[in-house]
Write a protein that holds these residues in place. Sequence first.
Motif, mmCIF file in Angstrom:
data_model
loop_
_atom_site.group_PDB
_atom_site.id
_atom_site.type_symbol
_atom_site.label_atom_id
_atom_site.label_comp_id
_atom_site.label_asym_id
_atom_site.label_seq_id
_atom_site.Cartn_x
_atom_site.Cartn_y
_atom_site.Cartn_z
ATOM 1 N N SER A 130 57.520 59.883 27.958
ATOM 2 C CA SER A 130 57.090 58.568 28.269
ATOM 3 C C SER A 130 58.017 58.649 26.454
ATOM 4 O O SER A 130 58.576 57.680 26.072
ATOM 5 N N HIS A 131 57.205 59.853 25.826
ATOM 6 C CA HIS A 131 57.984 59.423 24.312
ATOM 7 C C HIS A 131 59.249 58.695 24.025
ATOM 8 O O HIS A 131 59.450 58.505 22.711
ATOM 9 N N ALA A 132 60.657 59.748 24.591
ATOM 10 C CA ALA A 132 61.146 59.498 24.515
ATOM 11 C C ALA A 132 61.587 58.519 25.169
ATOM 12 O O ALA A 132 62.143 57.789 24.599
ATOM 13 N N MET A 133 61.385 58.024 25.934
ATOM 14 C CA MET A 133 61.545 56.279 26.687
ATOM 15 C C MET A 133 61.043 55.342 25.670
ATOM 16 O O MET A 133 62.251 54.309 25.840
ATOM 17 N N ASP A 134 59.660 56.232 24.946
ATOM 18 C CA ASP A 134 59.362 54.510 24.717
ATOM 19 C C ASP A 134 60.840 54.721 22.975
ATOM 20 O O ASP A 134 60.813 53.416 22.559
ATOM 21 N N LEU A 135 61.118 56.020 22.480
ATOM 22 C CA LEU A 135 61.517 55.812 20.671
ATOM 23 C C LEU A 135 63.104 55.019 21.671
ATOM 24 O O LEU A 135 63.303 54.258 20.823
ATOM 25 N N VAL A 136 64.208 55.266 22.819
ATOM 26 C CA VAL A 136 65.284 54.942 22.903
ATOM 27 C C VAL A 136 64.220 53.314 23.487
ATOM 28 O O VAL A 136 65.503 52.769 22.520
ATOM 29 N N LEU A 137 63.289 53.030 23.734
ATOM 30 C CA LEU A 137 63.570 51.300 24.070
ATOM 31 C C LEU A 137 63.321 50.861 23.381
ATOM 32 O O LEU A 137 63.549 49.460 22.452
ATOM 33 N N SER A 138 62.408 51.463 21.915
ATOM 34 C CA SER A 138 62.061 50.178 20.245
ATOM 35 C C SER A 138 62.974 51.060 19.708
ATOM 36 O O SER A 138 63.606 50.102 18.951
ATOM 37 N N HIS A 139 64.279 51.536 19.809
ATOM 38 C CA HIS A 139 64.870 51.758 18.469
ATOM 39 C C HIS A 139 66.940 51.849 18.846
ATOM 40 O O HIS A 139 67.397 51.995 17.639
ATOM 41 N N LEU A 140 67.085 51.321 20.495
ATOM 42 C CA LEU A 140 68.616 51.590 20.958
ATOM 43 C C LEU A 140 68.272 50.158 21.269
ATOM 44 O O LEU A 140 67.962 49.178 21.677
ATOM 45 N N ASP A 141 69.974 48.956 21.166
ATOM 46 C CA ASP A 141 70.344 47.878 21.326
ATOM 47 C C ASP A 141 70.834 47.641 22.518
ATOM 48 O O ASP A 141 70.795 48.645 23.067
ATOM 49 N N GLY A 142 70.056 46.510 23.196
ATOM 50 C CA GLY A 142 70.749 46.450 24.143
ATOM 51 C C GLY A 142 70.427 47.681 25.341
ATOM 52 O O GLY A 142 70.940 48.008 26.810
ATOM 53 N N VAL A 143 69.133 48.130 25.160
ATOM 54 C CA VAL A 143 68.804 48.960 26.391
ATOM 55 C C VAL A 143 67.582 48.383 27.000
ATOM 56 O O VAL A 143 66.831 47.633 26.544
ATOM 57 N N ARG A 144 66.966 48.602 28.576
ATOM 58 C CA ARG A 144 65.825 48.255 29.285
ATOM 59 C C ARG A 144 65.197 49.410 29.719
ATOM 60 O O ARG A 144 66.661 50.078 30.737
ATOM 61 N N SER A 145 63.916 49.591 30.572
ATOM 62 C CA SER A 145 63.475 50.307 30.933
ATOM 63 C C SER A 145 63.814 49.806 32.588
ATOM 64 O O SER A 145 63.692 48.591 33.225
ATOM 65 N N PRO A 146 64.592 50.899 33.123
ATOM 66 C CA PRO A 146 64.993 50.560 34.909
ATOM 67 C C PRO A 146 63.975 50.324 35.528
ATOM 68 O O PRO A 146 63.624 49.342 36.642
#
Lengths: 525, 252
Positions: free
Chosen positions: A315-331
């Motif tokens: 979950s920490h990795a997912m949170d990192l990606v969602l917070s720091h990358l543009d145009g990314v949303r959780s499926p």
Amino acid sequence: MLIPLSGSYLKLKPRRECCTLQVPVWAPQTSKYLNRIYMVQSRSFGSSAINIPRNPSFAKLNSDDISYFRSIIGDKNVIEDEDRLSAANVDWMGKYKGSSQLLLLPKSSEEVSKILHYCNSRKLAVVPQGGNTGLVGGSVPVHDEVIINLGLMDKVVSFDKINGILVCEAGCILENLNSFLENEGFIMPLDLGAKGSCQIGGNVSTNAGGLRFIRYGSLHGTVLGLEVVLANGTVLDMLGTLRKNNTGYDLKHLFIGSEGSLGIVTKVSILTPPKLISTNHAFLACQDFISCQKLLLGAKRALGEVLSAFEFMDSHAMDLVLSHLDGVRSPLPASLYNFYVLIETNGSDESYDKTKLEAFLLRSMEEGLILDGVISQDINQSSSFWRIREGISEASVKLGAVYKYDLSLPLNNLYDIVEEMRARLGEAAKVIGYGHLGDGNLHLNIMTSRYDDDVLAQIEPYVYEWTSKHKGSISAEHGLGLMKANEIHYSKSPETVQLMVDMKKLLDPNGILNPYKVLPQSFFN
Amino acid sequence: MKVLVAVKRVVDYAVKIRVKADKSGVETTNVKMSMNPFCEIALEEALRIRESGAASEVVAVSVGPDQCTDTLRTALAMGADRAVHVYAGATPVLPLSVAKILKALVQVEQPGLLILGKQAIDDDCNQTGQMVAGLLRWPQGTFASKVVLDKAKNVATVDREVDGGIETISLDLPAVITTDLRLNQPRYATLPNIMKAKSKVIKKVTPAELNVEIKSDMETIQVTEPPKRKAGVIVSSVDELIDKLKNEARVL
């Protein structure tokens, strides 16, 4: 600028550098994100003060050397320009910085041969360099080694359309090879986040693993032949294109994974699998790591021959990606689940594969292994799943400093080290775990705002000892490079290491190829 | 109120299109096919309208060959309640014929809203929505980037993306809306919904049953690729540049 004190490369205590570096950064996605220039603050890498002195037996560059290089490869390809040099001197993470004064861009194996022959006779140390996307400091100089970048050797030599055997030069970028092959109905047997920048010569020299490993196996299996230039300039032609050739010792395996320390790979002959038309992707949420394990075992059985990737992230990795990358949303936006799994299938029949995958996933859901999940309905959605998984590495550098550990561990214990490090470091760092669960390969990333001695002391050698205790590997696929050269004993026996040293001394008696890396310094002082 | 959504099965937008050797059309065998992206957006909007309580049922419809049912299954997996497959043979059906079929279906289903994608990415026609609105004599809000329904007043307020900016119009229902890119981000098909979709109904009808005659008054003569872009040239002097601008590009 970090100026090395005379004779030693001091890894200094952390201090803010006053200059910013332009570093061409690979971005872990296909064509849309290629080659974006990224401003990185240069930070000296804090560590428990390991002093790597410059080997005094190496010569220093002089103007005669430069004239000679100009005469072999032309003025345009002998680079002394500060800006280009500063980019070539730093690794992708901004963690390792050398002080080379010269970058050479040969265009052919003959030129590489002449360069090495000369450097060997002059005892000039060299660093072979490809896409410079390595994660263990193996592709940049430690001191003033001459950088030999193979980027201009980017031609496809031949392609056998019936058997799918590709022969190409070492400087071909992986993604370009994939595009070329897709036109012919084939694909490269390996795929990694760095594909937009990494070169096949570097992939081979580091025995890169990647996302398709679970399906197509290691480069030791798919590489059919190599052309390698040895330290003394000898061009070793082992560029066979035969699947089976049991005639003597298969020396190419020595060079695959030797990280440029035994020879420079100049051409590669590789077996490429046919492109199968049906790809399906599922993005799943699991409650705990045990469910992920059971899901993997189930997938191998139920999906069998069509399974082509099985990745996990916490979950920490997912949170990192969602917070720091543009145009990314959780499926799966409903909540932040503990673990996510990405499954890819690749087969020849669309509806057959989809039926298999759906049946397996619905069953797993009924058994409670999956809390929720989505199946992609088009290529765009599939890419968005991969964007998340491949984006973790990109996002991990955004907090400031990242310590990356690439471990092979028994499936049962794989996630335990992540939880231990999280407990151990507490507020001092953010710890995430993700990786190729299908291969038993964990990527452990520990992120802080800046590189810090104290944090490092908490991490190393604990992580290595823990891994060794569980009979794992301290470097599943990234290699040893500079980062783990002195740690090889955690995963290899003393006798094995001694034989490696003997081979190194046999093939490179002056030690000019990528010095200070791969094998422990103590053997070479 | 019922919402009817028309969806089309097209070559996946991420696929590199190739023209067939005989120049009769685009290569579609062994190529990944998916729901038209604008149709996905249309379906997503319909689902949101139902979730907000303004509609009771979302019906997906597709006109085409047997494989259309894959696309309809996707629509059901996203959350549509039921689907209708109008089987019109293997050859692609042109926008006017699709519009006539949709008109007939509207008269059967009596929806309060017909939502379509603004255009299909294979033919880029951008005609079906407008034509069916004309045939039905219904108001139309095309290129919608925002849709707000007022159930009480039976009115839809639609923001349209036009060349000059955004135009806001008010439509009395029933109406036709075609969707543009910025309207919403379509949801993924979740496993629970995929499971539910297996028991949902896809009804098959033919144009004849709807009293629609399909006739094609258009013949495709040839399909070719656009000319390949020529590589740029680096010139070594201003004189050479002027020479090329004069004699090759002929712009001076």
